[in-house]
Enzyme design. Structure first.
Site, mmCIF file in Angstrom:
data_model
loop_
_atom_site.group_PDB
_atom_site.id
_atom_site.type_symbol
_atom_site.label_atom_id
_atom_site.label_comp_id
_atom_site.label_asym_id
_atom_site.label_seq_id
_atom_site.Cartn_x
_atom_site.Cartn_y
_atom_site.Cartn_z
ATOM 1 N N SER A 99 -13.807 1.454 -1.468
ATOM 2 C CA SER A 99 -13.234 0.808 -0.290
ATOM 3 C C SER A 99 -13.429 1.596 0.996
ATOM 4 C CB SER A 99 -11.745 0.584 -0.521
ATOM 5 O OG SER A 99 -11.110 1.827 -0.698
ATOM 6 N N LYS B 28 -7.692 -9.830 -1.442
ATOM 7 C CA LYS B 28 -8.904 -9.705 -0.624
ATOM 8 C C LYS B 28 -9.697 -11.016 -0.698
ATOM 9 C CE LYS B 28 -8.231 -4.862 -0.940
ATOM 10 N NZ LYS B 28 -7.100 -4.720 -1.855
ATOM 11 N N HIS C 143 -12.348 -4.632 -4.323
ATOM 12 C CA HIS C 143 -13.330 -5.012 -3.294
ATOM 13 C C HIS C 143 -14.606 -5.602 -3.885
ATOM 14 C CE1 HIS C 143 -11.109 -3.244 0.097
ATOM 15 N NE2 HIS C 143 -10.661 -2.401 -0.824
HETATM 16 N N1 PMP Z 1 -7.295 -0.830 -5.442
HETATM 17 C C1 PMP Z 1 -8.166 -0.641 -4.436
HETATM 18 C C2 PMP Z 1 -9.521 -0.081 -4.712
HETATM 19 C C3 PMP Z 1 -7.793 -1.001 -3.127
HETATM 20 O O1 PMP Z 1 -8.658 -0.804 -2.112
HETATM 21 C C4 PMP Z 1 -6.495 -1.515 -2.899
HETATM 22 C C5 PMP Z 1 -5.987 -1.870 -1.517
HETATM 23 N N2 PMP Z 1 -6.835 -2.045 -0.511
HETATM 24 C C6 PMP Z 1 -5.630 -1.676 -3.977
HETATM 25 C C7 PMP Z 1 -6.060 -1.318 -5.228
HETATM 26 C C8 PMP Z 1 -4.244 -2.207 -3.774
HETATM 27 O O2 PMP Z 1 -4.275 -3.563 -3.576
HETATM 28 P P1 PMP Z 1 -3.209 -4.393 -2.727
HETATM 29 O O3 PMP Z 1 -3.480 -4.066 -1.287
HETATM 30 O O4 PMP Z 1 -3.564 -5.776 -3.036
HETATM 31 O O5 PMP Z 1 -1.862 -3.965 -3.158
#
Ligand code: PMP
Length: 907
Positions: A701, A761, A729
Site C-alpha cells: 500500500s 477499497k 489493495h
Molecule cells: N491491510 C492493508 C494492506 C491495508 O492497506 C489496510 C488499510 N488501508 C488494511 C489492511 C485495513 O483495512 P481497513 O482500512 O479497511 O480497516
C-alpha cells in the site's frame, strides 16, 4: 543527577593547572591556546587511595591515577563477591591516553630544553627549578605510565588470569572494550569480564588541541541536538561493568542491570579525513548490531547517542539513526550532563542506559531547548518520562579514526537487588553502589534524594550520619549507610528497631517518585510532530473535510480538485446500483444489526456477501468482519500462539504486525520482497516452531508493488509453511477480471492458506474478510473474539459490498480501465523523468526527499487543483517521504495528464 538533568561543568580548577595563561576566549585561532576554560572534571583525582590493593606509596606516586580509579571501581562493582574462576576472568579497558605520563616525563623534557633540543637552550638552573614539583623518574614510573597497565593493574590486584587488554579506538574505545568482552564471553574464552573505560584530563593539551579543531563549545555548554550546539565540554571519568553470560548470571543470583542482546562494530574505511564521521560506517555498525541481536531496530525505545553536540557529528549520527530506525525513538546524550570523557564516554553512555532500563525513566536532555529540525523525526525528553516495560535500548559511539560501535540492550531482571553486604550481627543493613555519583561522602545520596523528593523532606536532613528515616512516614527505622566512616557506630543503637531490604525501599521510592507529573508525556512529544506543517507555514493536510464523495474529483471548501487520495479503485462507492443496494438494505433492516452475528445480528446479506467473496476468490468459504484492520488483528491474534513463528514482509501493514503481537508468536520481518532472505530465515528456523506462517500483501500500500505469489507458493511447497495474503489493495484491482492476486499470477486458490482482504477499497464499503477452507472459516466464525464479541456488519455496508462484488463480476471492463489509467499515469510520469518506483499497481508513490518537502509538494499540488496526500515519517523512513497517488477507473485521460503536468511544475 541524570534524572534531574543537572549539568556538572565549571572552570578549570587551579589545582589541575593554571589555565589563565592558556585561555584566549577572544582569539579562537591562536595556536597553543584554548578558547575555553570550561570543563567537567572530577573534584579530587589526587586522593584516590590504594584502597587496600597493595600498591606501595612510592609506586602510587608515579602511577597514573587512571589505574587507581579503575581499580577502585572494579572493587565497587565486584562488591566483595568472590570471583568464580580467576583463570577465566578477563579485563577489557578502553583508554587512549595517559596524561599523567606527560607530567611524569616533564623533567626529561626540561633537560632537553636546557640542552636546546627543542629550540633555543634554556638556563639549566631555571629549567630544573621549573620542574622541581615533579617526581623524578623511578623504576615504577614506566609501569605507572603504561596504558596497558590500566587493565593489567586490575588483573594483578584481583589475581585475574584471563585476557587483560586495553583497546584504543579514540572516543569509541570503551564501548569497543565491551564489544570485545562480549565476543570473548560468547566464544567461551572467559566466564566473567570486567569491562570499562577511563580518561583523566591532567594537562591542558587536549583543550588546546580540540580548540584547533573547533570541537569544543565556545559558549561553554554541551548542547546535543540543539540549534545552538557549538561543540562539547571536555569531561573525564571512568566506569566499570561486570559482564557474564546471562544463564551464568541468573544461576549465580547476580543482579542483572541489563542484557546485551547484540553488538556491532564497523570502521568508516576511506573517509574524507581521520576526524570526519561517515554515515555509511555508522549505519554498518548499527545494522551489524541488530543482525547480531536478531531484533528489529524499531523495537528499541531509547538510544543513548554519541551526541557530541558538534554540528557535523550530530548530523551524521541522526542521519544514521534515521536510516536504520526511520525515527520515532527517544534520543539522548549524557555528554550534556558530564561532558565528553573521550575514551570513557561510551561506558558512561552504557551506565546511563542501564539506569534508564532499570528505573524505567527516560531522563530529560539538558541543553536542548531549541531542537534542530532533524530531531523532528525523533523523540527527546524535556522532563523525566516514565517508560513502561519491556524496555529495549541502545548505545552508540564513534571516534576519530572512524571506528563505530553500537550496543543493543534489554532490561535486566526487575527484582534484582543492588549488591550489598551480607547481614551482619543479625541485623540487615544495606549500602548502595556509588556508580557515577559525584558525591563520594554519601554513596546512597541519589537514593536519599529520591526519598527526600518523594516525601517532601528536605535533603539536608538526610545526611548519611542522620540516616534515620522515622520521620518519613516509615514504621521502621532504616540505616542508609554502612560504611564506618559515615558514622554507623555513632548511630544510637536504641533507634535501630527494625531494618528493611533495599528491594522494599526501591519499590517505595519507585512508586512515589515515578508518579509522573504529566501522565501522558507522549502527548507532549506528539505535539512537536503535529506542529510540523504549521512550522513550515502550511495548512494542516490531515482531517480535511471534503464536501463530496471522493471519486475522480472532490470538493474542499467549495473548490473542486482532481482527487488521488481515495482508494475507491473502481469508482463503485458512488455507483447508482451500489448506492441503491445500500439504501434498500437500510430501509429493510435498519441502520444497525444491533447484535453480534452469533446472537441476533445475522441478516441474509451477510452470508450472501461471504459466499460471493468466496466465489470471487475460488475459496471454500469466507467470513466478513466490521473492519479490515480488525480482521488482521483478530484473525492473526486468535489463530497464532506462542511457539509459532511468523515471517512477514518488512512493509506489511500495521494491522498484520499488531495481530502477530497479540498472538504472542515469534515475529521476524524479512526485507521487503526479498524472498532469498525469507528462504534463509525458513531454513535457519526449520523445525524450531510448531507452525510457521508467512504473511505478505497482494499489492503493497505504500509502493504499489506486488508480492511474487508463484515464488511464494513454490517456497510454501518446499518448506510447508502457511501462506497468508492481505489483498486490501489487490482485490478488484489485479487480475483480468479483478479477482485479485491469485488471478493475476494464475496460481491455484489453494496455494494460499488464508486470503484476507478489505471491503473498504475496490469493494466500496467498510469491513474486512478472510477466505479459506470451510472448516477453518467455520472455526473462525465460532471462535474469533473480534468477531464474536463485536457487532455484525451494518446492513448498508454489507449490501454495498455485495452489490460491488456483483458489479465487478458483471463489468470487468472497469478493471481494464483502471489498468489503462495506471499505465497512463506511470508512462506520463516517466516521460517527465518522474520516478514512480518499480510498481505496477494503481498505488503510485512519488518521493519528495523528506517529510517537510512532501508536505510542501502536496500543498503546491493542491494549489494546482490536485488533491494528493503526503506520506511522512514515521509512516515511512524520512528519506522515503512521498506523495501517494491512488489512481481509479473513473479518472479521465485529461485528468491524469493534467496531474502529471502539475507534478512536473510543482517539484
Ligand atoms: N491491510 C492493508 C494492506 C491495508 O492497506 C489496510 C488499510 N488501508 C488494511 C489492511 C485495513 O483495512 P481497513 O482500512 O479497511 O480497516
Amino acid at each position: 543527577m541524570i534524572r534531574e538533568g543537572r549539568v556538572a561543568t565549571g572552570p578549570v580548577s587551579p589545582r589541575r593547572w593554571r589555565h589563565h595563561h592558556l585561555h584566549r576566549p577572544d582569539d579562537p585561532r591562536a595556536a597553543d591556546y584554548a578558547y575555553t576554560d570550561v570543563v567537567a572534571h572530577l573534584d579530587d583525582v589526587e586522593s584516590f587511595t590504594d584502597a587496600g590493593y597493595g600498591l606501595a606509596p612510592r609506586r602510587l606516586e608515579v602511577t597514573d591515577p587512571q589505574h587507581r580509579l579503575l581499580l577502585t571501581l572494579t572493587g565497587t562493582a565486584l562488591g566483595g563477591r568472590a570471583i568464580g574462576d580467576p583463570e577465566r576472568t578477563g579485563v577489557y579497558v578502553g583508554a587512549s591516553v595517559s596524561e599523567y605520563k606527560d607530567l611524569l616525563t616533564s623533567r626529561v623534557r626540561a633537560g632537553q630544553m636546557a640542552a636546546g633540543d627543542l629550540g633555543e637552550p634554556l638556563d639549566p638552573e631555571a629549567a630544573r627549578a621549573a620542574v622541581s614539583g615533579v617526581v623524578p623518574m623511578r623504576a615504577f614510573t614506566m609501569a605507572g605510565a603504561l596504558l596497558n597497565l590500566t587493565a593489567a593493574t586490575i588483573s594483578s590486584a584481583f589475581d585475574l588470569r584471563g585476557p587483560s587488554l586495553v583497546v584504543d579506538a579514540a572516543c569509541a574505545s570503551s564501548l569497543l572494550a565491551v564489544h570485545e568482552a562480549v565476543g570473548h564471553l560468547r566464544t567461551g574464552q572467559v566466564d566473567l569480564a570486567v569491562a570499562g573505560g577511563v580518561y583523566l584530563n591532567l594537562v591542558p593539551d587536549n583543550l588546546v588541541a580540540f580548540s584547533r579543531i573547533g570541537a569544543l563549545s565556545r559558549a561553554g555548554a554541551c548542547r546535543p541536538f540543539d540549534r545552538r550546539a557549538d561543540g562539547f565540554v571536555l569531561g573525564e571519568g571512568a566506569a566499570v561493568v561486570l559482564l557474564k553470560r546471562l544463564d551464568d548470571a541468573l544461576r549465580d543470583g547476580d543482579p542483572v542491570y541489563g542484557v546485551i542482546r547484540g553488538t556491532g562494530c564497523a570502521n568508516d574505511g576511506r573517509a574524507d579525513g581521520p576526524m570526519t564521521p561517515r554515515l555509511e560506517g555508522q549505519v554498518a555498525a548499527l545494522r551489524r548490531a541488530y543482525d547480531d541481536a536478531g531484533v528489529e531496530p524499531y523495537t528499541v525505545g531509547f538510544v543513548e547517542c554519541h551526541g557530541t553536540a558538534t554540528p557535523a557529528g550530530d548530523r551524521v549520527e541522526l542521519a544514521a539513526l534515521r536510516e536504520v530506525f526511520g525515527g520515532g525513538v527517544h534520543v539522548s546524550s549524557v555528554k550534556a550532563n558530564i561532558g565528553h570523557a573521550l575514551p570513557a564516554s561510551g561506558i558512561a553512555g552504557l551506565v546511563k542506559t542501564l539506569l534508564v532500563l532499570r528505573h524505567g525513566v527516560i531522563p530529560p536532555q539538558p541543553g536542548c531547548a531549541e531542537p534542530i529540525p532533524r530531531l523532528a523525526d525523533f523523540r527527546l525528553a524535556q522532563r523525566p518520562e516514565p517508560w513502561a516495560g519491556p524496555r529495549r535500548a541502545a548505545v552508540n559511539s564513534f571516534g576519530f579514526g572512524g571506528t563505530n560501535v553500537h550496543l543493543v540492550l534489554d532490561e535486566g531482571s526487575p527484582d534484582a537487588a543492588l549488591p550489598g553486604p551480607a547481614p551482619a550481627g543479625g541485623r540487615r543493613y544495606w549500602a548502595v553502589t556509588p556508580g557515577l555519583d559525584p558525591d563520594p561522602p554519601g554513596p546512597s545520596r541519589g537514593l536519599l534524594e529520591a526519598i527526600a523528593a518523594a516525601s517532601d523532606h528536605p535533603v539536608e536532613a538526610l545526611r548519611p550520619d542522620q540516616a534515620l528515616v522515622a520521620d518519613l512516614g516509615f514504621d521502621s527505622l532504616m540505616l542508609l549507610d554502612l560504611e564506618e566512616k559515615l558514622g554507623l557506630e555513632r548511630l544510637p543503637p536504641e533507634l535501630v528497631q527494625r531494618t528493611t531490604t533495599i528491594g522494599d525501599l526501591q519499590a517505595w521510592v519507585a512508586a512515589r517518585a515515578e508518579a509522573p507529573a504529566d501522565p501522558w508525556p507522549e502527548v507532549a512529544a506528539f505535539a512537536e510532530r503535529r506542529g510540523l506543517p504549521q512550522r513550515l507555514g502550511l495548512p494542516n493536510p490531515y482531517f480535511v473535510a471534503h464536501d463530496a464523495a471522493l471519486g475522480a474529483t472532490t470538493t474542499v471548501d467549495g473548490v473542486e480538485l482532481v482527487d488521488f487520495s481515495g482508494y475507491d479503485y473502481l469508482g463503485l462507492a458512488t455507483d447508482p446500483r451500489v448506492v441503491a443496494a445500500a439504501r434498500e438494505a437500510v430501509e429493510r433492516y435498519g441502520t444497525s444489526v444491533s447484535a453480534s452475528r452469533l446472537t441476533s445480528g445475522e441478516r441474509p446479506p451477510h452470508r450472501e456477501l461471504e459466499r460471493a467473496i468466496a466465489g470471487l476468490l475460488g475459496a471454500e468459504d469466507a467470513l466478513a468482519m466490521v473492519s479490515g484492520y480488525a480482521t488482521n488483528v483478530s484473525v492473526l491474534g486468535h489463530l497464532l500462539a506462542p511457539g509459532d513463528l511468523v515471517l512477514h514482509d518488512a512493509y506489511a501493514h500495521d494491522s498484520i504486525v499488531q495481530g502477530i503481537r497479540l498472538s504472542g508468536a515469534t515475529r521476524r520481518a524479512f526485507p521487503h520482497n526479498d524472498l532469498a532472505a525469507l528462504e534463509e530465515a525458513l531454513s535457519e528456523q526449520a523445525g524450531r516452531h510448531r507452525r510457521v506462517l508467512v504473511a505478505v500483501e497482494g499489492v503493497y500500500s505504500m509502493d504499489g508493488d506486488l508480492a511474487d505469489l508463484p515464488a511464494l507458493a513454490d517456497l510454501r511447497r518446499r518448506y510447508g509453511f502457511l501462506l497468508y495474503v492481505d489483498e486490501a489493495h489487490s482485490i478488484g484491482v489485479l487480475g483480468r477480471t479483478g479477482r485479485g492476486a491469485g488471478e493475476h499470477w494464475s496460481i491455484s486458490p489453494s496455494d494460499v492458506d488464508i486470503w484476507m482482504g478489505t471491503l473498504s477499497k475496490a469493494l466500496a464499503s467498510c469491513g474486512g474478510y478472510v477466505a479459506a477452507g470451510a472448516a477453518l472459516v467455520d472455526y473462525l466464525r465460532y471462535t474469533t473474539p473480534g468477531f464474536l464479541f463485536s457487532v455484525g456488519l451494518p446492513p448498508a455496508a454489507t449490501a454495498a459490498a455485495l452489490a460491488a462484488v456483483r458489479t465487478l463480476a458483471a463489468e470487468p471492463e472497469r478493471v481494464e480501465r483502471l489498468r489503462a489509467n495506471t499505465a497512463r499515469f506511470r508512462t506520463a510520469a516517466a516521460a517527465h523523468g518522474i520516478d514512480t518506483g518499480g510498481g505496477t499497481a494503481p498505488v503510485i508513490p512519488v518521493r519528495a526527499g523528506g517529510s517537510a518537502e512532501a508536505l510542501r509538494l502536496s500543498e503546491r499540488m493542491r494549489q494546482r487543483g490536485v488533491n494528493v496526500q503526503p506520506i511522512v515519517a514515521p509512516a515511512v523512513a524520512e528519506e522515503a517521504a512521498r506523495l501517494r497517488f491512488f489512481v481509479n477507473a473513473t479518472h479521465t485521460a485529461e485528468q491524469i495528464d493534467q496531474t502529471v503536468e502539475a507534478l512536473r511544475l510543482s517539484r
